[in-house]
Design a protein around this motif. Structure first.
Motif, mmCIF file in Angstrom:
data_model
loop_
_atom_site.group_PDB
_atom_site.id
_atom_site.type_symbol
_atom_site.label_atom_id
_atom_site.label_comp_id
_atom_site.label_asym_id
_atom_site.label_seq_id
_atom_site.Cartn_x
_atom_site.Cartn_y
_atom_site.Cartn_z
ATOM 1 N N ALA A 276 60.010 85.738 101.115
ATOM 2 C CA ALA A 276 61.180 86.497 101.708
ATOM 3 C C ALA A 276 60.624 88.103 101.645
ATOM 4 C CB ALA A 276 62.211 86.290 100.983
ATOM 5 N N ASN A 277 60.069 88.553 102.545
ATOM 6 C CA ASN A 277 59.506 89.979 102.591
ATOM 7 C C ASN A 277 60.415 90.988 103.123
ATOM 8 O OD1 ASN A 277 57.259 88.723 101.013
ATOM 9 N ND2 ASN A 277 56.285 88.349 103.172
ATOM 10 N N GLY A 278 60.565 91.988 102.647
ATOM 11 C CA GLY A 278 61.188 93.245 103.289
ATOM 12 C C GLY A 278 60.243 94.505 102.987
ATOM 13 N N SER A 279 60.549 95.555 103.751
ATOM 14 C CA SER A 279 60.180 96.733 103.445
ATOM 15 C C SER A 279 60.430 97.426 102.062
ATOM 16 C CB SER A 279 60.124 97.657 104.612
ATOM 17 O OG SER A 279 61.801 97.996 104.618
ATOM 18 N N SER A 280 61.627 97.203 101.744
ATOM 19 C CA SER A 280 62.117 97.864 100.509
ATOM 20 C C SER A 280 62.442 96.448 99.549
ATOM 21 C CB SER A 280 63.348 98.525 100.555
ATOM 22 O OG SER A 280 62.863 99.828 101.495
ATOM 23 N N ARG A 281 62.963 95.569 99.821
ATOM 24 C CA ARG A 281 63.503 94.463 99.127
ATOM 25 C C ARG A 281 63.234 93.234 99.497
ATOM 26 N NH1 ARG A 281 67.471 98.023 100.103
ATOM 27 N NH2 ARG A 281 68.341 96.582 101.748
ATOM 28 N N GLY A 282 63.168 92.232 98.720
ATOM 29 C CA GLY A 282 62.884 90.730 99.017
ATOM 30 C C GLY A 282 64.012 90.187 98.210
ATOM 31 N N TRP A 283 64.666 89.011 98.853
ATOM 32 C CA TRP A 283 65.913 88.536 98.353
ATOM 33 C C TRP A 283 65.887 86.958 98.819
ATOM 34 C CZ3 TRP A 283 70.820 87.988 101.519
ATOM 35 C CH2 TRP A 283 71.629 87.351 100.646
ATOM 36 N N LEU A 284 66.116 86.205 97.845
ATOM 37 C CA LEU A 284 66.552 84.685 98.144
ATOM 38 C C LEU A 284 67.664 84.400 97.392
ATOM 39 C CD1 LEU A 284 65.578 81.969 99.040
ATOM 40 C CD2 LEU A 284 64.277 81.719 97.158
ATOM 41 N N ASN A 285 68.775 83.822 98.022
ATOM 42 C CA ASN A 285 69.954 83.625 97.609
ATOM 43 C C ASN A 285 70.193 81.763 97.760
ATOM 44 O OD1 ASN A 285 73.344 83.058 98.788
ATOM 45 N ND2 ASN A 285 73.094 83.809 97.017
ATOM 46 N N LEU A 286 70.786 81.437 96.503
ATOM 47 C CA LEU A 286 71.111 79.995 96.467
ATOM 48 C C LEU A 286 72.506 79.807 96.342
ATOM 49 C CD1 LEU A 286 68.012 78.547 94.282
ATOM 50 C CD2 LEU A 286 68.245 78.726 96.685
ATOM 51 N N ALA A 287 73.359 79.116 96.907
ATOM 52 C CA ALA A 287 74.872 78.891 96.965
ATOM 53 C C ALA A 287 75.134 77.781 96.844
ATOM 54 C CB ALA A 287 75.556 79.914 97.725
ATOM 55 N N GLY A 288 75.911 77.369 95.846
ATOM 56 C CA GLY A 288 76.776 76.288 95.674
ATOM 57 C C GLY A 288 78.253 76.547 95.785
ATOM 58 N N GLY A 289 78.743 76.358 96.899
ATOM 59 C CA GLY A 289 80.434 76.695 96.865
ATOM 60 C C GLY A 289 80.220 78.350 96.786
ATOM 61 N N SER A 290 81.063 78.884 95.829
ATOM 62 C CA SER A 290 81.025 80.260 95.625
ATOM 63 C C SER A 290 80.023 80.592 94.606
ATOM 64 C CB SER A 290 82.651 80.761 95.514
ATOM 65 O OG SER A 290 83.253 79.874 94.291
ATOM 66 N N ALA A 291 79.495 79.460 93.836
ATOM 67 C CA ALA A 291 78.650 80.030 92.639
ATOM 68 C C ALA A 291 77.326 80.296 93.229
ATOM 69 C CB ALA A 291 78.444 78.816 91.823
ATOM 70 N N ASN A 292 76.766 81.501 92.817
ATOM 71 C CA ASN A 292 75.714 82.144 93.470
ATOM 72 C C ASN A 292 74.548 82.311 92.387
ATOM 73 O OD1 ASN A 292 76.048 82.994 96.753
ATOM 74 N ND2 ASN A 292 77.971 82.875 95.398
ATOM 75 N N LEU A 293 73.276 82.274 93.153
ATOM 76 C CA LEU A 293 72.186 82.654 92.184
ATOM 77 C C LEU A 293 71.210 83.662 93.079
ATOM 78 C CD1 LEU A 293 70.464 82.277 89.540
ATOM 79 C CD2 LEU A 293 69.147 80.538 90.525
ATOM 80 N N ASP A 294 70.959 84.596 92.643
ATOM 81 C CA ASP A 294 69.952 85.348 93.506
ATOM 82 C C ASP A 294 68.601 85.674 92.791
ATOM 83 O OD1 ASP A 294 71.705 85.849 95.688
ATOM 84 O OD2 ASP A 294 72.227 88.000 94.992
#
Length: 416
Positions: free
Chosen positions: A153-171
């Protein structure tokens, strides 16, 4: 008849060259070559269609000076090889020549109901639109049979991968300042990092393991083989590698136990010593009973006998004795005799004593003092001081010298 056929053929050819359009089964062609079915509807069993040249892969591979857009049908790929102009001929089918290689005519695939194989890398540009994969029943998976599998997951300034289970999140993300972070949020109740088998967990910096947690829970800092719940190896002899920034030698002492280090380097607690108390057996008087001293007996100094109770384990007894006397008589030949005061423990003479000589003829006073330390086992013990004349020097044996106490102090002390 021959003449008629020739004339018809000539007429058709002439018509085609003059009009530049040819029709088969149609009197009014709408293109350069317009072929119409003889029976476009109905139940006729006659074969309709267009047959293009059918060749095997080897024949296609050996063709030279092939015009662009030439169309063939490859019916056999057991001959020839996947090289040169046949590099893409991997199955039977229609192929056209693109100027370099024979390229397969691929029918349009619908990924919703058909599988397919990419022949070359492809790029999907969403033009700012979100591309979502949603499965209402099962998981959505990305897999590969190759040695290496990667997800980027590439970005010019940031890279981000989000995993969500309901409203519980892991970034998983890299922020604008280049800091990589792993963060849980939302209704997440715990962030667990580790393994579910017997393998250790290691945290490293600059490519080197710095903290290691073994499967048994032992944690090592600076060592990958900790033998205790926490083992710190500073890498430098006589340096612990542990620092308590807010606790220094200037910090006030409060309740708690002292920390120490045993012979194996383990940090242990050392029981705080109980507050010291002093137990003393003593006699301090300025007047006392007079007594007689001679050379034939050893007499106890009145008032010095004491009983001391020593607790379990034994104690070191600090003993201090001071005695001032007046000689109350002047026996014939006296004035140069020696007198001794000696410490006794449980009725036995010790090596602690003091001897003095009379101060010339008619000497009338003397002082005795000694200090010592004796270790006594647990139980009751008696201590006292006894005197005798050790050298008569002209005084007849058995002659008494009257001793009158002026002052006396006798202390026996131990620390609890």
């Amino acid at each position: 008849m021959k003449r008629v056929s020739f004339s018809l053929l000539f007429l058709l050819t002439h018509f085609a060259f003059t009009t530049a359009q040819t029709g088969i089964n149609t009197p009014s062609p709408s293109s350069t070559l317009d072929i119409s079915a003889k029976n476009s509807t109905g139940t006729s069993t006659d074969t309709e269609g267009l047959l293009v040249p059918r060749v095997d892969r080897q024949r296609a591979q050996n063709m030279t000076t092939v015009p662009v857009s030439t169309l063939i049908y490859v019916n056999n790929i057991t001959t020839g090889t996947l090289t040169g102009t046949a590099a893409r001929i991997d199955s039977a089918g229609y192929y056209y020549f693109d100027g370099t290689v024979w390229t397969k005519l691929v029918t349009s695939l619908n990924i919703y109901n058909s599988d397919g194989i990419l022949s070359d890398p492809r790029t999907v540009t969403t033009n700012g639109n979100l591309l979502s994969f949603i499965n209402g029943v099962n998981n959505v998976k990305l897999g590969t049979s190759a040695t290496e599998a990667s997800l980027s997951a590439n970005g010019s300034s940031r890279g981000w991968l989000n995993l969500a289970g309901g409203s519980a999140n892991l970034d998983y993300y890299v922020n604008n300042t280049g800091v990589g972070q792993l963060v849980s949020f939302g209704t997440s109740t715990q962030l667990s990092i580790g393994s579910t088998n017997a393998s250790p967990l290691a945290l490293k910096t600059n490519g080197t393991d710095r903290i290691t947690i073994l499967s048994n829970g032992n944690t090592g800092v600076g060592t990958s083989t900790p033998n205790t719940k926490l083992e710190i190896s500073s890498g430098t002899a006589n340096i612990s590698g542990t620092k308590l920034t807010n606790l220094t030698s200037l910090s006030p002492i409060s309740t708690g136990q002292t920390l120490g280090v045993d012979s194996a380097g383990n940090v242990i607690t050392v029981a705080n010593p109980a507050p010291a108390s002093v137990t003393t057996a003593s006699v301090n008087i300025t007047t006392g009973a007079s007594f007689n001293v001679n050379d034939t007996t050893v007499i106890m100094v009145p008032g010095t006998s004491q009983t001391v109770a020593i607790p379990t384990g034994g104690k070191a007894l600090f003993i201090n004795f001071m005695l001032g006397i007046d000689y109350g008589s002047n026996p014939a030949g006296s004035g140069a005799s020696y007198y001794e005061a000696r410490l006794y423990l449980d009725g036995a003479a010790t090596d602690c004593y003091m001897r003095t000589q009379e101060y010339g003829p008619g000497g009338f006073s003397a002082q005795f003092s000694f200090n010592t330390v004796k270790f006594l086992a647990a139980g009751n013990h008696t201590i006292d001081v006894r005197m005798t004349r050790t050298f008569n020097n002209g005084v007849a044996s058995g002659t008494n010298m009257l001793c009158i106490p002026i002052s006396m102090s006798f202390n026996a002390t131990y620390l609890n």
